[in-house]
Design a protein around this motif. Structure first.
Motif, PDB file in Angstrom:
ATOM      1  N   VAL A   1       1.005  -1.227   0.157  1.00 23.59           N
ATOM      2  CA  VAL A   1       0.060  -0.182   0.099  1.00 23.59           C
ATOM      3  C   VAL A   1       0.919   1.221   0.004  1.00 23.59           C
ATOM      4  CG1 VAL A   1      -1.760   1.358   1.393  1.00 23.59           C
ATOM      5  CG2 VAL A   1      -1.667  -1.289   1.286  1.00 23.59           C
ATOM      6  N   MET A   2       0.469   2.245  -0.587  1.00 25.10           N
ATOM      7  CA  MET A   2       1.410   3.371  -0.807  1.00 25.10           C
ATOM      8  C   MET A   2       0.245   4.791  -0.439  1.00 25.10           C
ATOM      9  SD  MET A   2       3.302   5.533  -3.717  1.00 25.10           S
ATOM     10  CE  MET A   2       4.814   4.348  -3.899  1.00 25.10           C
ATOM     11  N   ILE A   3       0.581   5.637   0.180  1.00 26.37           N
ATOM     12  CA  ILE A   3      -0.243   6.877   0.502  1.00 26.37           C
ATOM     13  C   ILE A   3       0.483   8.082  -0.316  1.00 26.37           C
ATOM     14  CG2 ILE A   3      -0.828   8.621   2.319  1.00 26.37           C
ATOM     15  CD1 ILE A   3      -1.597   6.363   4.159  1.00 26.37           C
TER      16      ILE A   3
ATOM     17  N   THR B   1      -1.079  14.870  -2.157  1.00 30.44           N
ATOM     18  CA  THR B   1      -0.841  15.888  -2.947  1.00 30.44           C
ATOM     19  C   THR B   1      -1.544  17.332  -2.663  1.00 30.44           C
ATOM     20  OG1 THR B   1      -2.709  15.685  -4.336  1.00 30.44           O
ATOM     21  CG2 THR B   1      -1.104  14.243  -4.856  1.00 30.44           C
ATOM     22  N   ASN B   2      -1.513  18.430  -3.563  1.00 26.67           N
ATOM     23  CA  ASN B   2      -2.265  19.656  -2.801  1.00 26.67           C
ATOM     24  C   ASN B   2      -3.693  19.542  -3.182  1.00 26.67           C
ATOM     25  OD1 ASN B   2      -2.014  19.878  -5.834  1.00 26.67           O
ATOM     26  ND2 ASN B   2      -0.885  21.824  -5.732  1.00 26.67           N
ATOM     27  N   LYS B   3      -4.102  18.298  -4.118  1.00 32.58           N
ATOM     28  CA  LYS B   3      -5.632  18.064  -4.492  1.00 32.58           C
ATOM     29  C   LYS B   3      -6.097  17.009  -3.783  1.00 32.58           C
ATOM     30  CE  LYS B   3      -4.578  19.943  -8.993  1.00 32.58           C
ATOM     31  NZ  LYS B   3      -4.747  19.610 -10.477  1.00 32.58           N
ATOM     32  N   GLY B   4      -5.418  16.460  -2.755  1.00 31.03           N
ATOM     33  CA  GLY B   4      -5.875  15.334  -2.053  1.00 31.03           C
ATOM     34  C   GLY B   4      -5.089  14.320  -1.780  1.00 31.03           C
ATOM     35  N   VAL B   5      -5.392  13.178  -1.338  1.00 28.21           N
ATOM     36  CA  VAL B   5      -4.435  11.979  -0.868  1.00 28.21           C
ATOM     37  C   VAL B   5      -5.221  10.836  -1.578  1.00 28.21           C
ATOM     38  CG1 VAL B   5      -3.682  10.994   1.154  1.00 28.21           C
ATOM     39  CG2 VAL B   5      -4.356  13.280   1.263  1.00 28.21           C
ATOM     40  N   TYR B   6      -3.910  10.146  -2.279  1.00 30.02           N
ATOM     41  CA  TYR B   6      -4.471   8.713  -2.886  1.00 30.02           C
ATOM     42  C   TYR B   6      -3.846   7.703  -1.886  1.00 30.02           C
ATOM     43  CZ  TYR B   6      -5.188  11.599  -6.896  1.00 30.02           C
ATOM     44  OH  TYR B   6      -5.814  12.575  -7.693  1.00 30.02           O
ATOM     45  N   VAL B   7      -4.530   6.566  -1.996  1.00 32.63           N
ATOM     46  CA  VAL B   7      -4.071   5.450  -1.454  1.00 32.63           C
ATOM     47  C   VAL B   7      -4.223   4.341  -2.561  1.00 32.63           C
ATOM     48  CG1 VAL B   7      -4.638   3.365   0.054  1.00 32.63           C
ATOM     49  CG2 VAL B   7      -5.156   5.917   0.981  1.00 32.63           C
ATOM     50  N   PHE B   8      -2.817   3.798  -3.044  1.00 32.41           N
ATOM     51  CA  PHE B   8      -2.608   3.010  -3.902  1.00 32.41           C
ATOM     52  C   PHE B   8      -2.453   1.549  -3.341  1.00 32.41           C
ATOM     53  CE2 PHE B   8      -0.028   6.875  -5.713  1.00 32.41           C
ATOM     54  CZ  PHE B   8      -1.377   7.229  -6.578  1.00 32.41           C
ATOM     55  N   LEU B   9      -3.043   0.687  -4.205  1.00 35.62           N
ATOM     56  CA  LEU B   9      -3.182  -0.783  -3.580  1.00 35.62           C
ATOM     57  C   LEU B   9      -2.344  -1.639  -4.759  1.00 35.62           C
ATOM     58  CD1 LEU B   9      -6.536  -1.064  -2.522  1.00 35.62           C
ATOM     59  CD2 LEU B   9      -4.790  -0.404  -1.360  1.00 35.62           C
ATOM     60  N   TYR B  10      -1.607  -2.345  -4.417  1.00 38.02           N
ATOM     61  CA  TYR B  10      -0.448  -3.479  -5.200  1.00 38.02           C
ATOM     62  C   TYR B  10      -0.851  -4.914  -4.939  1.00 38.02           C
ATOM     63  CZ  TYR B  10       1.846   0.986  -5.266  1.00 38.02           C
ATOM     64  OH  TYR B  10       2.368   2.481  -5.677  1.00 38.02           O
ATOM     65  N   ASP B  11      -1.010  -5.614  -5.922  1.00 38.71           N
ATOM     66  CA  ASP B  11      -1.045  -7.208  -5.670  1.00 38.71           C
ATOM     67  C   ASP B  11       0.398  -7.620  -5.799  1.00 38.71           C
ATOM     68  OD1 ASP B  11      -0.517  -6.709  -8.698  1.00 38.71           O
ATOM     69  OD2 ASP B  11      -2.400  -7.761  -9.001  1.00 38.71           O
ATOM     70  N   THR B  12       1.405  -6.874  -5.754  1.00 35.67           N
ATOM     71  CA  THR B  12       2.750  -7.480  -5.675  1.00 35.67           C
ATOM     72  C   THR B  12       3.631  -6.685  -4.759  1.00 35.67           C
ATOM     73  OG1 THR B  12       4.651  -7.782  -7.235  1.00 35.67           O
ATOM     74  CG2 THR B  12       3.191  -5.929  -7.687  1.00 35.67           C
TER      75      THR B  12
ATOM     76  N   GLU C   1       6.744  -6.139  -5.774  1.00 34.20           N
ATOM     77  CA  GLU C   1       7.745  -5.323  -6.738  1.00 34.20           C
ATOM     78  C   GLU C   1       7.084  -3.838  -7.025  1.00 34.20           C
ATOM     79  OE1 GLU C   1       8.503  -7.675 -10.351  1.00 34.20           O
ATOM     80  OE2 GLU C   1       7.568  -9.562  -9.212  1.00 34.20           O
ATOM     81  N   ASP C   2       8.256  -3.046  -7.620  1.00 30.64           N
ATOM     82  CA  ASP C   2       7.920  -1.793  -7.971  1.00 30.64           C
ATOM     83  C   ASP C   2       7.236  -1.677  -9.285  1.00 30.64           C
ATOM     84  OD1 ASP C   2       7.563   0.913  -7.714  1.00 30.64           O
ATOM     85  OD2 ASP C   2       9.848   1.207  -8.327  1.00 30.64           O
ATOM     86  N   LYS C   3       5.859  -1.988  -9.163  1.00 32.64           N
ATOM     87  CA  LYS C   3       5.064  -1.832 -10.506  1.00 32.64           C
ATOM     88  C   LYS C   3       3.781  -1.149 -10.251  1.00 32.64           C
ATOM     89  CE  LYS C   3       6.739  -6.100 -12.238  1.00 32.64           C
ATOM     90  NZ  LYS C   3       7.034  -6.341 -13.501  1.00 32.64           N
ATOM     91  N   PRO C   4       3.147  -0.728 -11.259  1.00 32.66           N
ATOM     92  CA  PRO C   4       1.834   0.297 -10.970  1.00 32.66           C
ATOM     93  C   PRO C   4       0.952  -0.655 -10.091  1.00 32.66           C
ATOM     94  CG  PRO C   4       2.638   0.200 -13.336  1.00 32.66           C
ATOM     95  CD  PRO C   4       3.360  -0.662 -12.519  1.00 32.66           C
ATOM     96  N   CYS C   5       0.262   0.260  -9.599  1.00 34.30           N
ATOM     97  CA  CYS C   5      -0.879  -0.102  -8.707  1.00 34.30           C
ATOM     98  C   CYS C   5      -2.117  -0.943  -9.637  1.00 34.30           C
ATOM     99  CB  CYS C   5      -1.521   0.729  -7.722  1.00 34.30           C
ATOM    100  SG  CYS C   5      -2.392   2.148  -8.686  1.00 34.30           S
ATOM    101  N   PHE C   6      -2.796  -1.771  -8.644  1.00 32.99           N
ATOM    102  CA  PHE C   6      -4.071  -2.198  -9.590  1.00 32.99           C
ATOM    103  C   PHE C   6      -5.365  -1.524  -9.052  1.00 32.99           C
ATOM    104  CE2 PHE C   6      -4.368  -4.969  -5.879  1.00 32.99           C
ATOM    105  CZ  PHE C   6      -5.501  -4.903  -5.430  1.00 32.99           C
ATOM    106  N   ALA C   7      -5.252  -0.638  -8.100  1.00 38.47           N
ATOM    107  CA  ALA C   7      -6.457   0.049  -7.608  1.00 38.47           C
ATOM    108  C   ALA C   7      -6.024   1.130  -6.915  1.00 38.47           C
ATOM    109  CB  ALA C   7      -7.433  -0.705  -6.913  1.00 38.47           C
ATOM    110  N   ASP C   8      -6.909   2.152  -6.795  1.00 39.51           N
ATOM    111  CA  ASP C   8      -6.431   3.414  -5.939  1.00 39.51           C
ATOM    112  C   ASP C   8      -7.862   4.018  -5.422  1.00 39.51           C
ATOM    113  OD1 ASP C   8      -7.501   6.065  -7.659  1.00 39.51           O
ATOM    114  OD2 ASP C   8      -5.958   4.710  -8.792  1.00 39.51           O
TER     115      ASP C   8
END
Length: 84
Positions: free
Chosen positions: A17-19, A22-33, A35-42
């Motif tokens: 998980v990554m938080i 930004t100046n426009k809000g906060v994202y929570v990125f979810l990963y199924d790995t 590894e340093d790969k793009p998230c599958f959901a946010d």
């Protein structure tokens, strides 16, 4: 501000998980790995506290387990740790 955590135990398909604040809000990125790969959901939240509460309540993330990392460089994906 960005921070991430590798979950001690997978929750459904979520392994990391990554938080990202930004100046426009906060994202929570979810990963199924791990590894340093793009998230599958946010998810998007107005406040960091709301994003942290979501991670604690739904993913069992403890405050002490977060690893702080730098913001993404210009032109880099926000959900990747390293710019590729």
């Amino acid at each position: 501000m960005r921070k991430y955590v590798v979950l001690e135990e997978r929750v459904n398909n979520i392994k990391k998980v990554m938080i990202y604040e930004t100046n426009k809000g906060v994202y929570v990125f979810l990963y199924d790995t791990h590894e340093d790969k793009p998230c599958f959901a946010d998810y998007w939240f107005e406040l960091v506290e709301d994003a942290e509460d979501y991670c604690e309540e739904h993913l069992n993330v403890k405050e002490k387990n977060w690893l702080i990392i730098g913001d993404p460089k210009v032109g880099c994906q926000h959900d990747l740790i390293e710019c590729k």
